[in-house]
Design a protein around this motif. Structure first.
Motif, mmCIF file in Angstrom:
data_model
loop_
_atom_site.group_PDB
_atom_site.id
_atom_site.type_symbol
_atom_site.label_atom_id
_atom_site.label_comp_id
_atom_site.label_asym_id
_atom_site.label_seq_id
_atom_site.Cartn_x
_atom_site.Cartn_y
_atom_site.Cartn_z
ATOM 1 N N TRP A 175 50.851 37.089 36.464
ATOM 2 C CA TRP A 175 50.055 38.226 35.999
ATOM 3 C C TRP A 175 48.609 37.827 35.719
ATOM 4 N N VAL A 176 48.352 36.519 35.512
ATOM 5 C CA VAL A 176 46.975 36.032 35.375
ATOM 6 C C VAL A 176 46.365 35.791 36.759
ATOM 7 N N LYS A 177 47.136 35.174 37.655
ATOM 8 C CA LYS A 177 46.649 34.937 39.016
ATOM 9 C C LYS A 177 46.292 36.246 39.713
ATOM 10 N N ASP A 178 47.005 37.302 39.387
ATOM 11 C CA ASP A 178 46.784 38.587 40.039
ATOM 12 C C ASP A 178 45.362 39.099 39.834
ATOM 13 N N GLY A 179 44.713 38.643 38.757
ATOM 14 C CA GLY A 179 43.342 39.082 38.488
ATOM 15 C C GLY A 179 42.340 37.950 38.529
ATOM 16 N N MET A 180 42.637 36.904 39.325
ATOM 17 C CA MET A 180 41.747 35.748 39.423
ATOM 18 C C MET A 180 41.001 35.821 40.751
ATOM 19 N N TYR A 181 39.711 36.205 40.696
ATOM 20 C CA TYR A 181 38.919 36.429 41.908
ATOM 21 C C TYR A 181 37.863 35.330 42.062
ATOM 22 N N PHE A 182 37.856 34.667 43.233
ATOM 23 C CA PHE A 182 36.817 33.658 43.503
ATOM 24 C C PHE A 182 36.458 33.646 44.993
ATOM 25 N N HIS A 183 36.510 34.792 45.651
ATOM 26 C CA HIS A 183 36.113 34.879 47.054
ATOM 27 C C HIS A 183 34.587 34.808 47.168
ATOM 28 N N ASN A 184 34.121 34.606 48.387
ATOM 29 C CA ASN A 184 32.686 34.514 48.681
ATOM 30 C C ASN A 184 31.995 33.416 47.870
ATOM 31 N N ASN A 185 32.627 32.240 47.821
ATOM 32 C CA ASN A 185 31.998 31.066 47.239
ATOM 33 C C ASN A 185 31.783 30.034 48.343
ATOM 34 N N THR A 186 31.206 28.905 47.986
ATOM 35 C CA THR A 186 30.967 27.841 48.967
ATOM 36 C C THR A 186 32.024 26.745 48.800
#
Length: 459
Positions: A175-186
């Motif tokens: 339920w924490v991973k479901d809201g973990m956003y880190f797209h568009n990084n290098t």
């Protein structure tokens, strides 16, 4: 210039360069967005605002936050600082906001975040840090000891992060991973990153599914090619991700997690064989408060598929956990190895002792009495008493010198058992024995058929 509606004060888009001084103490929502406010100092409000729970400061020119900027507004639950010019977050900057639930910091120029910047935010649920210049993943926000217990959304997308704390992310609840956003990084491409995201995609987590095409990484080659994370299994020969089974050992106490995408759900377990687990059904099974299934002293016959049914008002979810139980304890392999090693050593020791006995018999010293006796007499005395099946006729005194006593079994005592005695019942006297060595009964060689009847016994 501001609009007051009951306990709401709206000062949006009125070209303010500072916060109005005379705010009513009953203000619960203060909207200062779309102005030209450049800093939030310690005395931006003359008195405490105990009822203020929403503060909107987006789309200003904020580049400075005092370390005491929030001392008079400790009841804040929603703080919007997005779309400003903030460059760094100093230590303990938000510490007074113990009730804050949502913090918006996206679309700034934040490049430095002190490790204590979010300390004290025990009620934080959502943190938006996207579209900044952050290069370090704030791992203090996801570790067990420092992570806010209720946080369920962390948006770090569109930054300059190169490395993720893979192990810490894997340990998080679904339920924490479901809201973990880190797209568009290098991010730097590697197979660990691929396995992490492939697992999240199989679980249908929103952070992986909603932005599938935006999860990219930079290949470590000199060309610095940008690749899709989900294509790394072909570009970098990463192993295709596959859910692994849970493996345990005999008599272990285990815990199976019902790792759902929502936190508060009603959970029910079904055991292998389609047996629904009910309270008191089996003392070996116990369901904890968080829905995890605890099994004490697990047995090999309890291997199989365990199913968790999770139900909430908006979502139904079914999870499967495949359990394999080995038929030995967790230290069983080591015990087997030790036993085999001990057996091998014992066998080698036995072989060595046999070789010593056969080839390294202690020599007789030359200083012993009667050393002039012939070699043949000594050999006869030793070998005939130990190895020969037929008694030898030598001086008994010589045998005494060697500290060996030989006794022969009288054939009369074995009559009717293993051999036959002289039919005439007469006793023949050994002529050699009569010549000064005393009388001795001579056994008939062909009357004894078993080796046990005439084998000398060494006493």
């Amino acid at each position: 210039m501001c609009i007051c509606a009951s306990n709401i004060v709206s000062c949006s888009k009125v070209n303010l360069t500072g916060v109005p001084n005379d705010l009513p103490n009953y203000t619960s929502v203060l909207d200062l967005s779309f102005n030209n406010i450049s800093g939030l100092r310690a005395q931006w409000t003359k008195h405490k605002l105990p009822n203020l729970h929403n503060l909107l400061l987006s789309h200003n020119r904020l580049n400075f936050l005092s370390s005491e900027a929030f001392v008079f507004v400790k009841q804040l639950r929603y703080l919007d600082l997005s779309s400003n010019l903030l460059r760094q977050l100093d230590e303990f900057i938000f510490e007074p906001l113990i009730h804050l639930e949502v913090l918006l910091l996206y679309n700034n120029h934040i490049s430095q975040i002190d490790r204590t910047a979010f300390s004290g935010l025990n009620s934080l649920q959502k943190l938006y840090l996207s579209q900044n210049l952050v290069s370090r993943f704030p791992s203090e926000l996801i570790k067990d000891k420092s992570r806010p217990e209720r946080m369920r959304l962390l948006d770090l997308s569109s930054n300059r992060i190169k490395v993720l704390p893979i192990a810490d992310l894997q340990a998080l609840s679904a339920w924490v991973k479901d809201g973990m956003y880190f797209h568009n990084n290098t991010l730097i491409c590697d197979c660990e990153l691929y396995s992490l995201m492939a697992h999240w995609y199989i679980r249908r987590l929103n952070s992986a599914v909603d932005f599938k095409d935006d999860h990219t990484c930079v290949h470590p080659s000199p060309e610095k090619r940008v690749l899709r994370v989900y294509d790394l299994n072909t570009h970098m020969n990463c192993s295709t991700f596959k859910e692994t089974d849970e493996e345990f050992y005999l008599d272990q106490t285990i815990i199976l997690r019902c790792d759902t995408r929502h936190r508060d759900m009603s959970k029910t377990w079904m055991l292998p064989g389609n047996i629904i687990l009910t309270p008191g059904n089996n003392q070996s099974y116990n369901v904890d408060k968080d829905g995890s299934l605890k099994i004490t002293s697990i047995k090999p016959e309890e291997s199989g598929v365990y199913t968790c049914f999770a139900v909430s008002e908006y979502l139904n979810e079914t999870l499967y956990v495949v359990v394999k139980v080995h038929n030995f304890t967790i230290n069983g392999n080591n015990d087997s190895l030790n036993t085999a090693y001990t057996t091998l050593v014992g066998c080698l020791a036995s072989v060595v002792l046999v070789l010593i006995y056969l080839y390294l018999t202690p020599c007789r010293c030359f200083c012993c009495p009667d050393q002039g006796k012939s070699k043949n007499l000594h050999e006869d005395s030793i070998h005939s008493s130990m190895l020969s099946a037929t008694p030898t006729h030598e001086d008994m005194a010589t045998k005494a010198e060697l500290n060996r006593h030989v006794a022969f079994i009288d054939p009369k005592d074995l009559q009717g058992q293993n051999g036959k005695v002289n039919p005439n019942g007469e006793e023949e006297v050994d002529e050699e024995a009569m010549q000064g060595k005393g009388k001795r009964k001579k056994s008939v060689a062909d009357s004894i058929s078993s080796v046990f009847s005439d084998t000398p016994i060494v006493v």
